[in-house]
Each structure stands twice: as structure tokens, then as C-alpha cells.
Design an enzyme around this catalytic site. Structure first.
Site, PDB file in Angstrom:
ATOM      1  N   LEU A 128     -22.544   0.752  -4.144  1.00 34.13           N
ATOM      2  CA  LEU A 128     -23.588   0.532  -3.143  1.00 34.13           C
ATOM      3  C   LEU A 128     -23.710   1.705  -2.170  1.00 34.13           C
ATOM      4  O   LEU A 128     -24.436   1.625  -1.185  1.00 34.13           O
ATOM      5  CB  LEU A 128     -23.294  -0.761  -2.364  1.00 34.13           C
ATOM      6  CG  LEU A 128     -23.432  -2.048  -3.178  1.00 34.13           C
ATOM      7  CD1 LEU A 128     -22.805  -3.218  -2.439  1.00 34.13           C
ATOM      8  CD2 LEU A 128     -24.896  -2.337  -3.495  1.00 34.13           C
ATOM      9  N   GLY A 129     -23.020   2.784  -2.476  1.00 33.14           N
ATOM     10  CA  GLY A 129     -23.049   3.942  -1.609  1.00 33.14           C
ATOM     11  C   GLY A 129     -23.985   5.031  -2.072  1.00 33.14           C
ATOM     12  O   GLY A 129     -23.849   6.188  -1.665  1.00 33.14           O
TER      13      GLY A 129
ATOM     14  N   GLY B 107     -18.011   1.874  -4.291  1.00 27.81           N
ATOM     15  CA  GLY B 107     -18.916   3.017  -4.226  1.00 27.81           C
ATOM     16  C   GLY B 107     -20.262   2.800  -4.884  1.00 27.81           C
ATOM     17  O   GLY B 107     -21.178   3.621  -4.720  1.00 27.81           O
TER      18      GLY B 107
ATOM     19  N   PRO C  30     -16.725  -3.418   0.746  1.00 30.42           N
ATOM     20  CA  PRO C  30     -18.123  -3.680   1.107  1.00 30.42           C
ATOM     21  C   PRO C  30     -19.131  -2.847   0.326  1.00 30.42           C
ATOM     22  O   PRO C  30     -20.306  -3.209   0.264  1.00 30.42           O
ATOM     23  CB  PRO C  30     -18.169  -3.323   2.601  1.00 30.42           C
ATOM     24  CG  PRO C  30     -17.031  -2.391   2.807  1.00 30.42           C
ATOM     25  CD  PRO C  30     -15.961  -2.841   1.868  1.00 30.42           C
ATOM     26  N   LEU C  31     -18.684  -1.749  -0.290  1.00 27.89           N
ATOM     27  CA  LEU C  31     -19.584  -0.916  -1.101  1.00 27.89           C
ATOM     28  C   LEU C  31     -19.325  -1.091  -2.594  1.00 27.89           C
ATOM     29  O   LEU C  31     -19.835  -0.311  -3.402  1.00 27.89           O
ATOM     30  CB  LEU C  31     -19.436   0.569  -0.721  1.00 27.89           C
ATOM     31  CG  LEU C  31     -19.639   0.926   0.745  1.00 27.89           C
ATOM     32  CD1 LEU C  31     -19.638   2.444   0.924  1.00 27.89           C
ATOM     33  CD2 LEU C  31     -20.913   0.320   1.293  1.00 27.89           C
TER      34      LEU C  31
ATOM     35  N   TYR D   7       0.841  -1.199   0.000  1.00 27.73           N
ATOM     36  CA  TYR D   7       0.000   0.000   0.000  1.00 27.73           C
ATOM     37  C   TYR D   7       0.879   1.253   0.000  1.00 27.73           C
ATOM     38  O   TYR D   7       1.899   1.322   0.688  1.00 27.73           O
ATOM     39  CB  TYR D   7      -0.927   0.021   1.211  1.00 27.73           C
ATOM     40  CG  TYR D   7      -2.029  -1.013   1.174  1.00 27.73           C
ATOM     41  CD1 TYR D   7      -2.258  -1.802   0.043  1.00 27.73           C
ATOM     42  CD2 TYR D   7      -2.864  -1.211   2.276  1.00 27.73           C
ATOM     43  CE1 TYR D   7      -3.268  -2.747   0.022  1.00 27.73           C
ATOM     44  CE2 TYR D   7      -3.878  -2.155   2.263  1.00 27.73           C
ATOM     45  CZ  TYR D   7      -4.066  -2.929   1.137  1.00 27.73           C
ATOM     46  OH  TYR D   7      -5.067  -3.863   1.125  1.00 27.73           O
TER      47      TYR D   7
END
Length: 328
Positions: free
Chosen positions: A223-224, A221, A217-218, A53
Site C-alpha cells: 500500500l506504499g 509495502g 498498516p501498509l 525482535y
């Protein structure tokens, strides 16, 4: 904050995991420190990172930012359950890529762990994770190297990321032959739009006692509230909305309408849905700002009843493990 055990360990972790991928590339050091302070104040004790990262020429930068945060003291390291990863190739002397600077050979496991410890400014890693499976390295070699790190006190547990169900089973069988604990957690892509892990990965993780830590988890984005945001702001959300197929648009519109009915933000509902899945330990949230962290925390207060969960399954059909998934 609610806490749970990480797989079959005695380690207690928060139900949300703070992902640090944006620290460095998108969030500067000062703001990254502020987000980590806020997370700790809210009771989030589980932080996830990786040696690569920072990306590109700045690989390792994210671990360095976490290390400088630990160096501030105040019990920051002692309160944090720290997970990092190895696999991706890291630069050698002079900055160029050298052989044995990536994947899961015994040499690279030793080298990568020591380098991460130095960047992180700590003498141990709570959960040392394999970012991907290495098909070229025998499991006995991998586990022997990990056992040495445990014996040296440099790591406490090992985990995996992006493994198939059969990879988990094979790894655990090899560990059991050696009398080693093996994997305690698996990080997988898992969200309402990406549910293929329900076929094999989640059942394998549950069978072998692994905690599951969903990433994205989104779904980047989507699902945001991407449709709503595209109408309000344009920009990045508008670009994403423009690329949707008609089927995806209809699906996401139904989802956003249902979230309005529930009275919650779409991103909050997506995280809450994951928290209702029995295999899930803690979804990874990767805030770029303090405000995004606050939005993620709201999911901990949302309870989805059976009707709500059934409606989400209608909008985003999932999978059952074999043979039920294939039943007529």
C-alpha cells in the site's frame, strides 16, 4: 501531535505507535537511536517492541537497543509509553532452546518479564502484551501471573496480539471473575488490504474497551505505492509487483491513481485511513530510516472526507460485523 487514551485506561498515547522490529536486523544501533530521538521530538510517545525482535541468534537485540537509548537519560524513559511482548521461545543457558522458555505458563511469564526488563534497562513495562494466544495454558494461570507482576510494579497493563474475537471475550470474562482489569489493547493485522478483523476482532475489542493497534498498516509495502516504485526503482518493489495477481494489480492501480487524485502519497493515505477508523488507537509504523518516519507523520495531517472513504471502500471492500455482513 494528537493523543488519545489507550482503551479504557488513563494512559495517553500518541496516534502513531513507533514499531521497533527493524532495530538490529535492518537498522543499526546509532540509526535506531536517532529514529527514536526524532519520534520523541515529534511527540510520538508510544513505542512497541517484543522479546523475540532481533530474530534468530539475535533474539532480544531490539530490546537491548532500546535499553541503551534509555540509558542516555534526558527523560527518554519517563516520556515513553513502552510496550513489549512475550510468547516466542527464547534461548536458555548456553544459547539452546529449553522447555518453558516460551508461551504463557506462569513460569515463562515471570522469566520472560524479568529478562525483558534487564534488556530494556528499566524497572517497569507500561503494556505487557501476549504475542499470541496460548491454548494450552488456563486463563486463571495467565492472569494470576500477570496480577503478581502488577503487584510487584513490573508491569502496569496487559495487552494481546493476534487474538481472535472469542479469545478476547474469553480472556476478559476470566479476568472479570478475578476482579482484574484484563486486556487493555489488541494488536492485529489491519489495513486496507487485510480487513477480516472487522468481522469479529474489532467489535469484540470495542465491546470490551480495548484499544486497537494495527500492525503492518501498509501490508508489507503493497500500500506504499508498489506499482509506482517498481517503475521508478526496480529492486524490491519490482519483485513485489511481479508477484501480484491481475486482480491485485488492478486494485492497487486504482488505489494509486486515487491517491494521485487526492494529492497524497499512497502510504500516507493508507495510514490516514486507519486513523479514521473508530476502533483504532494508533497504527504501528516501523521505519527503517528517519525519512520513513517523516513520511508516516504526514498521515496525521490528512483528512479523508466521506466521499474519499467511500471510494476506498469501493477499491478495498471491507466487512461489517454479523449479521449485517451476511445480509442478502
Amino acid at each position: 501531535m494528537e493523543y488519545t487514551s489507550l482503551g479504557r485506561t488513563g494512559l495517553s498515547v500518541s496516534r502513531l505507535c513507533l514499531g521497533t522490529m527493524n532495530f538490529g536486523p535492518l537498522t543499526d544501533e546509532a540509526d535506531s537511536h536517532a529514529i527514536m530521538d526524532s519520534a520523541l521530538q515529534e511527540g510520538i510517545n508510544f513505542f512497541d517492541t517484543a522479546n523475540v525482535y532481533g530474530w534468530g541468534e539475535n533474539k532480544g537485540r531490539t530490546e537491548e537497543i532500546i535499553g541503551s537509548w534509555f540509558a542516555k537519560g534526558g527523560g527518554r524513559r519517563e516520556q515513553t509509553v513502552l510496550a513489549t511482548k512475550l510468547y516466542g521461545a527464547m534461548p536458555g543457558p548456553g544459547g539452546e532452546e529449553w522447555p518453558n522458555r516460551g508461551k504463557l505458563s506462569a513460569l515463562n511469564i515471570r522469566r520472560a518479564c524479568d529478562a525483558s526488563l534487564k534488556r530494556l534497562g528499566t524497572d517497569y513495562i507500561d503494556v505487557y502484551q501476549m504475542h499470541h494466544v496460548d491454548r494450552a495454558t488456563p486463563w486463571d494461570e495467565v492472569w494470576q501471573a500477570m496480577e503478581v507482576l502488577v503487584a510487584q510494579g513490573k508491569i502496569l497493563y496487559t495487552g494481546s496480539s493476534n487474538f481472535a474475537g472469542w479469545h478476547i471475550a474469553t480472556a476478559q470474562a476470566a479476568a472479570e471473575r478475578r476482579g482484574y482489569l484484563g486486556l487493555v489493547a489488541e494488536q492485529s493485522l489491519y489495513n486496507l488490504l487485510a480487513r477480516t478483523v472487522e468481522l469479529e476482532v474489532l467489535p469484540s475489542a470495542q465491546h470490551h474497551g480495548l484499544g486497537v493497534i494495527p500492525w503492518s498498516p501498509l501490508q508489507g509495502g503493497l500500500l506504499g505505492g508498489v506499482l509506482r516504485k517498481a517503475g521508478e526503482k526496480g529492486g524490491r518493489s519490482a519483485d513485489r509487483a511481479e508477484k501480484l495477481t491481475a486482480a491485485q494489480r488492478d486494485q492497487l492501480q486504482a488505489y494509486e491513481d486515487f491517491c494521485d487524485k487526492l494529492g497524497h502519497e499512497p502510504g500516507t493515505v493508507a495510514l490516514a485511513w486507519l486513523l479514521h477508523q473508530p476502533a483504532v488507537t494508533a497504527p504501528i509504523v516501523g521505519p527503517r530510516t528517519a525519512g520513513q518516519l517523516t513520511t508516516a507523520l504526514a498521515a496525521l495531517e490528512v483528512t479523508l472526507d466521506a466521499d474519499a472513504l467511500a471510494r476506498l471502500d469501493e477499491i478495498f471492500p471491507g466487512h461489517r460485523t454479523a449479521p449485517e455482513d451476511y445480509a442478502w
